[in-house]
Design a protein around this motif. Structure first.
Motif, PDB file in Angstrom:
ATOM      1  N   VAL A   1       0.822  -1.207   0.000  1.00  0.00           N
ATOM      2  CA  VAL A   1       0.000   0.000   0.000  1.00  0.00           C
ATOM      3  C   VAL A   1       0.855   1.256   0.000  1.00  0.00           C
ATOM      4  O   VAL A   1       2.000   1.260   0.437  1.00  0.00           O
ATOM      5  CB  VAL A   1      -0.960   0.052   1.208  1.00  0.00           C
ATOM      6  CG1 VAL A   1      -1.920  -1.116   1.204  1.00  0.00           C
ATOM      7  CG2 VAL A   1      -0.200   0.106   2.513  1.00  0.00           C
ATOM      8  N   LEU A   2       0.258   2.328  -0.487  1.00  0.00           N
ATOM      9  CA  LEU A   2       0.823   3.662  -0.443  1.00  0.00           C
ATOM     10  C   LEU A   2      -0.102   4.466   0.467  1.00  0.00           C
ATOM     11  O   LEU A   2      -1.311   4.551   0.218  1.00  0.00           O
ATOM     12  CB  LEU A   2       0.842   4.288  -1.839  1.00  0.00           C
ATOM     13  CG  LEU A   2       1.301   5.738  -1.932  1.00  0.00           C
ATOM     14  CD1 LEU A   2       2.802   5.823  -1.668  1.00  0.00           C
ATOM     15  CD2 LEU A   2       0.976   6.302  -3.304  1.00  0.00           C
TER      16      LEU A   2
ATOM     17  N   ARG B   1       3.104   8.387  10.626  1.00  0.00           N
ATOM     18  CA  ARG B   1       3.853   7.403  11.425  1.00  0.00           C
ATOM     19  C   ARG B   1       2.928   6.360  12.028  1.00  0.00           C
ATOM     20  O   ARG B   1       3.235   5.164  12.020  1.00  0.00           O
ATOM     21  CB  ARG B   1       4.658   8.106  12.524  1.00  0.00           C
ATOM     22  CG  ARG B   1       5.939   8.746  12.022  1.00  0.00           C
ATOM     23  CD  ARG B   1       6.838   9.197  13.165  1.00  0.00           C
ATOM     24  NE  ARG B   1       6.204  10.193  14.019  1.00  0.00           N
ATOM     25  CZ  ARG B   1       6.180  11.499  13.765  1.00  0.00           C
ATOM     26  NH1 ARG B   1       6.756  11.955  12.671  1.00  0.00           N
ATOM     27  NH2 ARG B   1       5.597  12.332  14.595  1.00  0.00           N
ATOM     28  N   GLU B   2       1.793   6.786  12.566  1.00  0.00           N
ATOM     29  CA  GLU B   2       0.860   5.847  13.194  1.00  0.00           C
ATOM     30  C   GLU B   2       0.227   4.930  12.158  1.00  0.00           C
ATOM     31  O   GLU B   2       0.062   3.733  12.397  1.00  0.00           O
ATOM     32  CB  GLU B   2      -0.217   6.606  13.968  1.00  0.00           C
ATOM     33  CG  GLU B   2      -1.227   5.714  14.646  1.00  0.00           C
ATOM     34  CD  GLU B   2      -0.640   4.737  15.662  1.00  0.00           C
ATOM     35  OE1 GLU B   2      -1.334   3.742  15.983  1.00  0.00           O
ATOM     36  OE2 GLU B   2       0.490   4.945  16.141  1.00  0.00           O
ATOM     37  N   ALA B   3      -0.124   5.464  11.004  1.00  0.00           N
ATOM     38  CA  ALA B   3      -0.682   4.630   9.938  1.00  0.00           C
ATOM     39  C   ALA B   3       0.344   3.584   9.506  1.00  0.00           C
ATOM     40  O   ALA B   3       0.010   2.406   9.337  1.00  0.00           O
ATOM     41  CB  ALA B   3      -1.096   5.487   8.749  1.00  0.00           C
ATOM     42  N   HIS B   4       1.592   4.006   9.340  1.00  0.00           N
ATOM     43  CA  HIS B   4       2.660   3.074   8.965  1.00  0.00           C
ATOM     44  C   HIS B   4       2.834   1.998  10.033  1.00  0.00           C
ATOM     45  O   HIS B   4       2.926   0.814   9.728  1.00  0.00           O
ATOM     46  CB  HIS B   4       3.964   3.836   8.750  1.00  0.00           C
ATOM     47  CG  HIS B   4       5.091   2.951   8.310  1.00  0.00           C
ATOM     48  ND1 HIS B   4       5.909   2.303   9.200  1.00  0.00           N
ATOM     49  CD2 HIS B   4       5.506   2.600   7.074  1.00  0.00           C
ATOM     50  CE1 HIS B   4       6.793   1.583   8.529  1.00  0.00           C
ATOM     51  NE2 HIS B   4       6.573   1.750   7.244  1.00  0.00           N
ATOM     52  N   ARG B   5       2.843   2.402  11.297  1.00  0.00           N
ATOM     53  CA  ARG B   5       3.017   1.448  12.394  1.00  0.00           C
ATOM     54  C   ARG B   5       1.885   0.426  12.415  1.00  0.00           C
ATOM     55  O   ARG B   5       2.110  -0.779  12.483  1.00  0.00           O
ATOM     56  CB  ARG B   5       3.070   2.175  13.748  1.00  0.00           C
ATOM     57  CG  ARG B   5       3.379   1.229  14.918  1.00  0.00           C
ATOM     58  CD  ARG B   5       2.880   1.773  16.241  1.00  0.00           C
ATOM     59  NE  ARG B   5       1.443   1.981  16.278  1.00  0.00           N
ATOM     60  CZ  ARG B   5       0.539   1.007  16.402  1.00  0.00           C
ATOM     61  NH1 ARG B   5       0.909  -0.251  16.483  1.00  0.00           N
ATOM     62  NH2 ARG B   5      -0.743   1.296  16.434  1.00  0.00           N
TER      63      ARG B   5
ATOM     64  N   GLY C   1       5.347   3.485   0.675  1.00  0.00           N
ATOM     65  CA  GLY C   1       5.644   4.915   0.727  1.00  0.00           C
ATOM     66  C   GLY C   1       4.445   5.711   1.166  1.00  0.00           C
ATOM     67  O   GLY C   1       3.436   5.160   1.603  1.00  0.00           O
ATOM     68  N   ALA C   2       4.577   7.023   1.041  1.00  0.00           N
ATOM     69  CA  ALA C   2       3.496   7.928   1.413  1.00  0.00           C
ATOM     70  C   ALA C   2       3.440   9.081   0.422  1.00  0.00           C
ATOM     71  O   ALA C   2       4.472   9.518  -0.091  1.00  0.00           O
ATOM     72  CB  ALA C   2       3.701   8.459   2.822  1.00  0.00           C
TER      73      ALA C   2
END
Length: 50
Positions: A10-11, A24-28, A39-40
């Motif tokens: 996912v991006l 950061r929280e979404a990635h975690r 990535g973002a």
């Protein structure tokens, strides 16, 4: 994640980034769930430095 389910990479997309905490929280959370984050993308950045 459900057994037998494979998530696609996912991006993360965010409209406005200020401190980066949401990204950061979404990635975690996604990584913890076994999702590969590639990535973002951000539409706008707010500079909070005075």
């Amino acid at each position: 994640m459900r057994a037998g389910y494979t998530a696609s990479p996912v991006l993360i997309v965010d409209d406005i980034v200020t401190t980066g905490a949401t990204l950061r929280e979404a990635h975690r959370a996604l990584t913890e769930a076994g999702v590969t984050v590639i990535g973002a993308a951000v539409v706008a950045r707010v500079d909070i430095r005075a």
